[in-house]
Design a protein around this motif. Structure first.
Motif, PDB file in Angstrom:
ATOM      1  N   THR A  99     -42.617  36.358  31.211  1.00 47.42           N
ATOM      2  CA  THR A  99     -41.193  36.007  31.234  1.00 47.42           C
ATOM      3  C   THR A  99     -40.425  36.988  32.109  1.00 47.42           C
ATOM      4  O   THR A  99     -39.567  36.580  32.917  1.00 47.42           O
ATOM      5  N   LYS A 103     -38.429  36.012  35.617  1.00 44.77           N
ATOM      6  CA  LYS A 103     -37.019  36.329  35.867  1.00 44.77           C
ATOM      7  C   LYS A 103     -36.863  37.128  37.157  1.00 44.77           C
ATOM      8  O   LYS A 103     -35.971  36.859  37.978  1.00 44.77           O
ATOM      9  N   TRP A 106     -37.247  34.865  40.128  1.00 43.47           N
ATOM     10  CA  TRP A 106     -36.051  34.052  40.362  1.00 43.47           C
ATOM     11  C   TRP A 106     -34.920  34.898  40.972  1.00 43.47           C
ATOM     12  O   TRP A 106     -34.140  34.402  41.782  1.00 43.47           O
ATOM     13  N   GLN A 107     -34.852  36.160  40.574  1.00 40.47           N
ATOM     14  CA  GLN A 107     -33.797  37.051  41.070  1.00 40.47           C
ATOM     15  C   GLN A 107     -34.132  37.648  42.434  1.00 40.47           C
ATOM     16  O   GLN A 107     -33.313  38.348  43.022  1.00 40.47           O
ATOM     17  N   GLU A 133     -32.764  28.582  31.600  1.00 38.82           N
ATOM     18  CA  GLU A 133     -32.735  29.375  30.371  1.00 38.82           C
ATOM     19  C   GLU A 133     -33.538  28.690  29.269  1.00 38.82           C
ATOM     20  O   GLU A 133     -34.345  29.335  28.584  1.00 38.82           O
ATOM     21  N   LEU A 136     -37.232  28.921  30.074  1.00 41.66           N
ATOM     22  CA  LEU A 136     -37.754  30.263  29.875  1.00 41.66           C
ATOM     23  C   LEU A 136     -37.932  30.564  28.384  1.00 41.66           C
ATOM     24  O   LEU A 136     -38.919  31.192  27.982  1.00 41.66           O
TER      25      LEU A 136
END
Length: 335
Positions: A99, A103, A106-107, A133, A136
């Protein structure tokens, strides 16, 4: 009976049908309740099957029925585990490493020049940004349940999957889309996300999908994990059967090769025997001829030194040819 024995209603009915046990019709219980007369069916006196029924006693608190499908049984086993993390929270606490890495991806904090070659793994999520969200949260809960069950995650080529007993089961979470027809003559169709999630496991004949409906994916965690475990178990059994079949085939091929080698060796030995016997027969004929020449020379008083030299020479050649003597010959043995 279903409270006392680990069978469903349908399971009890199937047993009754199998053993030709008559079942009461729908009016039986109401007649019994109000003390009305009813016809009591008799057992078949000429039943030819096995006259023994084995029933599994239900353990207290156990809702699993032995007549249910393996998927249902495994799902209930997971659901009945009080420590199993089956709840998908609205907010993630203590996120799994997958996870965290998803993240970061994606960032833009991590990137892959080749996801296939990189040892880092991210969740296989394909949804719109506004549904990330939820996706995830689901995948984090799914990952924790998989790890709780003693399994792990891996990659095969560029695909992410669950690894169970060295069996790789591919997984994928995507958002369904709806096709919008073109509004102009030369326009193209548009696909818009619907917010409906689809979770897929496996591939080819073992592929299975779950999608949002009356029950959301969040309520199917136990069943999804149960299916993945059964897929891995089936593939492991298939691989074991294939391994045993391969070993059996190799053993049979080895046996055939050994039989062929023994036969070929036997044929070679036999052919050698024939050759030596023919060689010996030729030697015997040569010796007879040499002896005949010698006797003629003696009888005619013509055993000259030249004739004796020839007899000696011929005898040496016969000894060279004779398989029982194998006399070396400098000229005939030269290569």
């Amino acid at each position: 009976m279903t409270q006392q024995y680990a069978f469903s209603n349908n399971g009890i009915k199937k047993l009754c049908k199998q053993f030709e046990i008559p079942m009461p019709d729908g009016s039986y219980w109401s007649k019994l309740k109000f003390n009305k007369k009813f016809k009591k069916e008799k057992l078949n006196p000429i039943f030819g099957g096995v006259d023994k029924i084995v029933l599994t006693v239900r353990k207290e608190g156990n809702t699993i029925n032995v007549d249910q499908t393996p998927l249902t049984i495994r799902t209930k086993e997971i659901e009945n585990d009080p420590d199993a993390p089956l709840i998908v929270p609205d907010e993630i606490t203590k996120p799994d490493i997958l996870t965290i890495q998803t993240k970061q991806y994606w960032q833009g904090k991590i990137s892959f020049t080749s996801y296939r070659e990189d040892n880092r793994i991210i969740h296989p999520i394909r949804v719109g940004k506004n549904n990330r969200e939820r996706a995830l949260n689901f995948m984090d809960a799914f990952t924790k349940l998989i790890r709780y069950r003693g399994h792990t995650f891996s990659k095969e080529y560029s695909n992410t999957g669950v690894l169970i007993d060295e069996i790789f089961i591919e997984i994928d979470l995507r958002e369904a889309s709806k096709r919008i027809p073109p509004t102009t003559k030369y326009g193209s169709s548009e696909y818009i996300p619907t917010g409906e999630f689809i979770f897929k496991v496996g591939k080819y004949s073992g592929e299975r999908e779950w999608r949002d409906g009356k029950v959301k994916l969040e309520g199917m965690l136990a069943r999804i994990v149960a299916k993945i475990e059964l897929l891995a178990q089936r593939e492991k059994e298939w691989k074991e059967q294939a391994r045993i079949s391969r070993l059996k085939r190799e053993e049979e091929e080895k046996l055939r090769a050994e039989i062929k080698k023994r036969r070929d060796d036997e044929v070679d030995k036999f052919n050698r025997l024939v050759k030596l016997s023919e060689q010996y027969d030729k030697t015997r004929i040569i010796r007879q001829y040499i002896e005949a020449v010698k006797q003629k020379a003696i009888n005619t008083n013509n055993l000259t030194p030249e004739k004796q030299e020839w007899i000696n020479w011929a005898t040496d050649k016969a000894d060279w040819l004779d398989p029982l003597i194998n006399r070396p010959d400098e000229i005939l043995d030269a290569k």
